[in-house]
Design an enzyme around this catalytic site. Structure first.
Site, short mmCIF file in Angstrom:
data_model
loop_
_atom_site.label_atom_id
_atom_site.label_comp_id
_atom_site.label_asym_id
_atom_site.label_seq_id
_atom_site.Cartn_x
_atom_site.Cartn_y
_atom_site.Cartn_z
N LYS A 22 66.32 -24.91 -91.67
CA LYS A 22 66.25 -24.06 -90.48
C LYS A 22 65.14 -24.56 -89.56
O LYS A 22 63.97 -24.58 -89.94
CB LYS A 22 66.01 -22.60 -90.88
N THR A 39 62.79 -11.16 -83.37
CA THR A 39 63.45 -12.08 -84.31
C THR A 39 63.17 -11.72 -85.76
O THR A 39 63.38 -12.52 -86.66
CB THR A 39 63.00 -13.53 -84.06
N GLY A 80 63.64 -10.73 -89.32
CA GLY A 80 64.79 -10.68 -90.21
C GLY A 80 65.87 -11.70 -89.94
O GLY A 80 66.97 -11.60 -90.49
N THR A 81 65.59 -12.72 -89.11
CA THR A 81 66.64 -13.71 -88.83
C THR A 81 67.03 -14.48 -90.09
O THR A 81 68.21 -14.74 -90.31
CB THR A 81 66.16 -14.71 -87.75
N GLY A 82 66.05 -14.85 -90.92
CA GLY A 82 66.38 -15.59 -92.13
C GLY A 82 67.19 -14.77 -93.11
O GLY A 82 68.16 -15.26 -93.71
N CYS A 83 66.81 -13.50 -93.29
CA CYS A 83 67.55 -12.60 -94.17
C CYS A 83 68.99 -12.45 -93.68
O CYS A 83 69.95 -12.54 -94.45
CB CYS A 83 66.88 -11.24 -94.22
#
Length: 289
Positions: A174, A233, A235-238
């Protein structure tokens, strides 16, 4: 017709922006039935993580066993594990099945709070990487996990080879943390999945583009989107990892699951409700048909 099912193993975020709460919103948006195993209860808001309170490992294991032995799962997503003991308990209980697993390597919060201890990182590398269909590190996490910060094509390939040596051959690197964009396609070769919006803005400068790179079956595939000027942004990875797990639960091929999840996260950022004094939550709207 049986509804697709996922099991989410992660921590709780009372602000609702990340962790189990974001995962549940994402699964609902994708029409997937979600069960949860909570690994830690955090005290946090959009500004800061104030404390991380791990759940007893035997309770985490019990939650996983209860979910899998009754309703079952078509895919599993792992997020924050908090401690080595919890990571080991999760690895123990998952060794006996082959359910597709998406491993989101949650090491630090966006405010810099450690979310997994050093011994826990070792468990990831020695036991959970080889179990995962996909690992989703950002670039700083890649450096911690492999010893290589992928600031060039050569270094990205080296990082991929370290993951391969650790038993995993599916990685989504990412690139949102990289303003100098070492993941741009001219560095990598291979296929590129470009959104119309990012294609229209590609000439405005490399810093305006965010790229994630999927490494699978020996190939690098770049996913591009415009870098949005927003603080919302959290919580974008979750959200991304859970959206991918939903795709696998729905029997999509990995590349298609990743492409759909990437598009969903961009839409969720654009649709953020603008809440909080800090890094605000996304807008987890239903998936467009």
């Amino acid at each position: 017709m049986t509804i697709p099912r996922i099991l989410i193993i992660a921590g709780s975020d009372p602000s609702g922006g990340a962790g189990i709460q974001a995962d549940l919103k994402t699964a609902q948006a994708f029409g997937v039935y979600a069960q949860t195993a909570i690994t830690a209860v955090t005290v946090q808001d959009t500004v800061k993580v104030y404390s991380v309170n791990p759940v007893a490992p035997q309770i985490v294991r019990g939650q996983i066993e209860a979910a899998l032995n009754d309703i079952g799962a078509d895919a599993i997503k792992i997020g924050m594990l908090a401690t080595a003991d919890i990571a080991a308990a999760v690895a123990d209980v998952l060794e006996a099945n082959t359910i597709p697993l998406v491993l989101d390597t949650v090491l630090l919060s966006s405010s810099g709070t450690p979310l997994l201890d050093e011994a826990g990182v070792t468990i990831l590398k020695k036991r959970l990487f080889r179990r995962a269909a996909l690992v989703t590190p950002n670039l700083p996490e890649t450096e911690v996990l492999t010893g290589v910060y992928p600031r060039s094509e050569h270094r990205l390939r080296n990082a991929a080879m370290v993951f391969k040596m650790l038993g995993n051959e599916g990685v989504l690197f990412k690139g949102g943390h990289a303003f100098d964009d070492p993941l741009r396609p001219s560095h990598l070769g291979g296929a590129t999945a470009t959104s119309p919006a990012s294609a229209a803005r590609a000439g405005e400068g490399e810093s305006n583009i965010v790229r994630d790179v999927l490494w699978t079956e020996g190939e690098f595939i770049s996913f591009e989107a415009p870098r949005l000027e927003t603080r919302h942004t959290h919580g974008t990875g979750c959200t991304l990892a859970t959206a991918i797990a939903c795709g696998l639960a729905q029997k999509l091929p990995l590349r298609e699951a990743v492409a759909r999840a990437e598009a969903y996260v961009q839409a969720a950022i654009r649709g953020a409700p603008g809440l909080g004094k800090g890094n605000g939550p996304l807008g987890h709207h239903p998936l467009s048909s």
